[in-house]
Design a protein around this motif. Sequence first.
Motif, PDB file in Angstrom:
ATOM      1  N   GLN A  16       0.829  -1.205   0.000  1.00 62.78           N
ATOM      2  CA  GLN A  16       0.000   0.000   0.000  1.00 62.78           C
ATOM      3  C   GLN A  16       0.866   1.259   0.000  1.00 62.78           C
ATOM      4  O   GLN A  16       2.087   1.197   0.170  1.00 62.78           O
ATOM      5  N   SER A  17       0.207   2.407  -0.147  1.00 64.90           N
ATOM      6  CA  SER A  17       0.868   3.708  -0.028  1.00 64.90           C
ATOM      7  C   SER A  17       0.322   4.430   1.195  1.00 64.90           C
ATOM      8  O   SER A  17      -0.868   4.302   1.514  1.00 64.90           O
ATOM      9  N   ILE A  18       1.188   5.176   1.855  1.00 65.14           N
ATOM     10  CA  ILE A  18       0.752   5.993   2.984  1.00 65.14           C
ATOM     11  C   ILE A  18       1.349   7.389   2.828  1.00 65.14           C
ATOM     12  O   ILE A  18       2.384   7.571   2.155  1.00 65.14           O
ATOM     13  N   THR A  19       0.725   8.343   3.473  1.00 64.48           N
ATOM     14  CA  THR A  19       1.221   9.719   3.463  1.00 64.48           C
ATOM     15  C   THR A  19       1.271  10.241   4.886  1.00 64.48           C
ATOM     16  O   THR A  19       0.316  10.072   5.654  1.00 64.48           O
ATOM     17  N   ILE A  20       2.390  10.859   5.225  1.00 60.35           N
ATOM     18  CA  ILE A  20       2.570  11.485   6.534  1.00 60.35           C
ATOM     19  C   ILE A  20       2.595  12.989   6.327  1.00 60.35           C
ATOM     20  O   ILE A  20       3.374  13.488   5.500  1.00 60.35           O
TER      21      ILE A  20
END
Lengths: 111, 122
Positions: A16-20
């Motif tokens: 998956q992709s995540i954003t902080i």
Amino acid sequence: QSALTQPASVSGSPGQSITISCTGSDSDIGNYNYVSWFQHYPGTAPKLLIFEVTKRPSGVSDRFSGSKSGNTASLTISGLQPEDDGDYYCSSYATGTSRVVFGGGTRLTVL
Amino acid sequence: QVQLVESGGGVVESGRSLRLSCAASGFSFSNYAMHWVRQAPGKGLEWVAVVSFDGFNKYYAESLQGRFTISRDSSKNMVYLEVNSLRPDDTAIYYCARDVKQLWFTGGFDYWGQGTLVTVSS
């Protein structure tokens, strides 16, 4: 209390992709393109992932990317891998006495 | 290759002073600003101070101003951090780090030392 605000934790599954996010003010992120991101594992030295908002040092995977909009910068990690599990910090150049400010850090858990 | 090696940490009584050192090698030291960053137990990274490439400009975290002094000796490729009136909340790993940009600084640190632990006992 840190000058830059990050979420305390994020999580994602492998692949998956995540954003902080990293939110500052007109005195730091909003006024300079000098945002950096670091990966930190306990007991080791932090590692620079992104500098000057979008630039990657040589050797850093292109799965890591940075961006900025207004007073908020973001780090996106695509294709999550188990070894991405760790702590992530943003920093910014700033006006005023404290010329460099950090975020409080985000713990990424890869499920 | 670029190397940064800190030294000078240890157990110190509250109220005493301490000088941390950072030996740099493998790059044109006089072209880069150098920083100190610390991490207290269970806490996040905290920027402490920076000295410019030429040693003329020094800046400190506002909350730490007055007790910390950063300096550099480009003839020896060394950076120093002197801390006075140590307090228990100064207990931390202290890292020396190089700024990613030459001839100024941006708060991006591309090389870090392994850190030196300072423990302040009350």
